[in-house]
Design an enzyme around this catalytic site. Structure first.
Site, PDB file in Angstrom:
ATOM      1  N   GLU A 123      47.086  59.754  65.112  1.00 46.36           N
ATOM      2  CA  GLU A 123      47.017  58.610  66.022  1.00 46.36           C
ATOM      3  C   GLU A 123      47.620  58.991  67.365  1.00 46.36           C
ATOM      4  O   GLU A 123      48.322  60.015  67.458  1.00 46.36           O
ATOM      5  CB  GLU A 123      47.781  57.423  65.435  1.00 46.36           C
ATOM      6  CG  GLU A 123      47.223  56.916  64.121  1.00 46.36           C
ATOM      7  CD  GLU A 123      48.011  55.746  63.548  1.00 46.36           C
ATOM      8  OE1 GLU A 123      47.664  55.310  62.443  1.00 46.36           O
ATOM      9  OE2 GLU A 123      48.966  55.278  64.213  1.00 46.36           O
ATOM     10  N   PRO A 124      47.397  58.204  68.404  1.00 41.86           N
ATOM     11  CA  PRO A 124      47.996  58.533  69.700  1.00 41.86           C
ATOM     12  C   PRO A 124      49.509  58.708  69.642  1.00 41.86           C
ATOM     13  O   PRO A 124      50.075  59.540  70.348  1.00 41.86           O
ATOM     14  CB  PRO A 124      47.603  57.328  70.574  1.00 41.86           C
ATOM     15  CG  PRO A 124      46.336  56.825  69.978  1.00 41.86           C
ATOM     16  CD  PRO A 124      46.492  57.037  68.493  1.00 41.86           C
ATOM     17  N   GLY A 125      50.182  57.941  68.785  1.00 43.00           N
ATOM     18  CA  GLY A 125      51.631  58.048  68.670  1.00 43.00           C
ATOM     19  C   GLY A 125      52.114  58.629  67.367  1.00 43.00           C
ATOM     20  O   GLY A 125      53.308  58.564  67.049  1.00 43.00           O
ATOM     21  N   GLN A 172      47.555 106.361  74.553  1.00 45.47           N
ATOM     22  CA  GLN A 172      48.539 106.002  73.523  1.00 45.47           C
ATOM     23  C   GLN A 172      48.864 104.510  73.539  1.00 45.47           C
ATOM     24  O   GLN A 172      48.983 103.892  72.480  1.00 45.47           O
ATOM     25  CB  GLN A 172      49.815 106.811  73.715  1.00 45.47           C
ATOM     26  CG  GLN A 172      50.824 106.608  72.594  1.00 45.47           C
ATOM     27  CD  GLN A 172      52.093 107.406  72.817  1.00 45.47           C
ATOM     28  OE1 GLN A 172      52.856 107.104  73.735  1.00 45.47           O
ATOM     29  NE2 GLN A 172      52.311 108.432  71.997  1.00 45.47           N
ATOM     30  N   GLU A 221      46.484  70.001  61.738  1.00 42.03           N
ATOM     31  CA  GLU A 221      46.988  70.059  60.353  1.00 42.03           C
ATOM     32  C   GLU A 221      48.442  70.513  60.300  1.00 42.03           C
ATOM     33  O   GLU A 221      48.875  71.199  59.385  1.00 42.03           O
ATOM     34  CB  GLU A 221      46.086  70.943  59.481  1.00 42.03           C
ATOM     35  CG  GLU A 221      44.698  70.350  59.308  1.00 42.03           C
ATOM     36  CD  GLU A 221      43.827  71.127  58.336  1.00 42.03           C
ATOM     37  OE1 GLU A 221      44.357  71.594  57.303  1.00 42.03           O
ATOM     38  OE2 GLU A 221      42.625  71.253  58.599  1.00 42.03           O
ATOM     39  N   GLY A 222      49.181  70.106  61.308  1.00 38.33           N
ATOM     40  CA  GLY A 222      50.597  70.439  61.391  1.00 38.33           C
ATOM     41  C   GLY A 222      50.837  71.547  62.389  1.00 38.33           C
ATOM     42  O   GLY A 222      50.468  72.693  62.148  1.00 38.33           O
TER      43      GLY A 222
END
Length: 379
Positions: free
Chosen positions: A119-121, A269, A354-355
């Protein structure tokens, strides 16, 4: 252990998935309109049997699917994952009638699902949901409020929606509902995002739901959300590993063929060391993803912490590897349509959804201290 060594059948299956993604899915992805659900692509995933496999496979198989598809066609990977995320709660917690109504279409690619939690908050703090479910008669509710950053919105056919049925109860007062897209009072707006996925906001204006729409038990919806995320978090890591591998493969080919300073770019390298670091981090992330998935399949303890570690390491690794690949390719990688330009836009979001990475660190710490407390309580 399976977590660290795939058997020949799994290896062959991954190769087949990469081939199918390149030959049958990528052409459909190219025809899709950015920001919209690519229904022909979803339908092809159904015809190939990959959507049905979402509900018959374990976590490791899910990771192998997502990693393999991501290497060849990120759009196909995302379409598959969003179907799984939106519909897995129905598979895990739905009644027979709910499964019959929705999962047949999800499996064959004719029904598009969405997971409506943020949600927005209330993004990372999922327990702070404000979408209200007010009682409406003896066995009904009215949903009022907003959801935001919802993948497949506003074009999905149904939404797994998490709403607050008991104010002030935190995670214990959330209920999961199955809400058809045509339910009165539900409207959606597309959001123009960095990556070209279909993402939108949903507005609920006294949307009616009944007991038949409840997924699982009233006030136990947070469990539905967390059970789903614990399965899909390692597979987000697998998606990231697939992107990292695609970037690494492109870099190996480019540096081996590019002339620079009297030799090949790979002979410098600093370049060789950079490529080695990219490969090292990619393989480490892959092994952690496989280990977390295997732990989930085996019912081992500490799955939330393992899932968080896998997602965190893999998504941060993919960001590093893709960025390094862009640097080694130079300006050509910034040109619209280049593989790395595409991956550079795709790779950013998994560190948030998802976190977010910060949330994964909090989950990991919580699991570590919980383990310490159990150890001190043991006789």
């Amino acid at each position: 252990m399976t977590a660290f060594s795939l058997d020949p059948a799994q290896t062959a299956w991954c190769a087949e998935l990469r081939m199918l993604a390149g030959e049958r899915l990528a052409p459909l992805a190219e025809k899709g309109e950015p920001g919209h659900v690519n229904r022909p692509l979803v339908a092809e995933l159904g015809r190939l049997g990959l959507l049905a496999r979402l509900f018959t496979s374990g976590a490791l198989d899910l990771c192998l699917m997502r990693e393999s598809l991501a290497q060849a066609c990120t759009e196909a990977e995302t379409a598959l994952a969003l179907q799984g995320l939106g519909a897995y709660p129905v598979h895990a917690y739905g009644t027979g009638a709910q499964r019959d109504r929705w999962l047949t279409g999800v499996r064959d690619g004719t029904t598009v699902a969405a997971f409506a939690l943020s949600e927005p908050g209330a993004g990372s703090d999922a327990a702070a949901l404000a979408l209200g479910a007010d009682e409406d008669g003896p066995d009904g509710w009215r949903l009022t409020g907003e959801k935001c950053w919802i993948s497949n919105a506003p074009e999905a056919d149904f939404y797994t929606v998490f709403a607050r049925t008991t104010p002030g109860a935190g995670a214990r007062g959330v209920t999961a509902f199955l809400v058809p897209a045509d339910r009165p009072g539900l409207t959606g707006t597309p959001l123009d995002m960095l990556s070209p996925h279909p993402i939108g906001a949903l507005a609920f204006d006294a949307v009616p739901v009944t007991a038949d729409d409840v997924l699982g038990e009233p006030d136990r919806g947070f469990r539905v959300a967390m059970h789903t995320l614990n399965l899909f978090r390692p597979s987000v890591g697998a998606f990231a590993v697939g992107m990292a591998q695609a970037a690494l493969d492109a870099t190996l080919a480019h540096t081996a063929g590019r002339d620079a300073f009297g030799g090949k770019l790979k002979d410098l390298q600093t370049v060789a060391h950079q490529v080695a670091e990219m490969a090292l981090r990619t393989e480490a992330a892959r092994l952690m993803v496989y280990a977390a998935a295997a732990a989930y399949d085996e019912g081992a303890p500490g799955v939330p912490g393992r899932a968080a570690m896998a997602k965190l390491l893999a998504t941060e690794t993919a960001q590093y590897v893709v960025d390094a690949a862009v640097q080694l390719h130079g300006a050509r990688a910034l040109r619209r349509g280049h593989l790395l330009e595409h991956l550079y836009r795709e790779v950013r979001a998994p560190r948030i959804y998802e976190g977010a990475s910060e949330v994964q660190r909090a989950v990991i710490a919580k699991e570590l201290y919980r383990g310490t407390e159990r150890a001190t309580e043991a006789p």
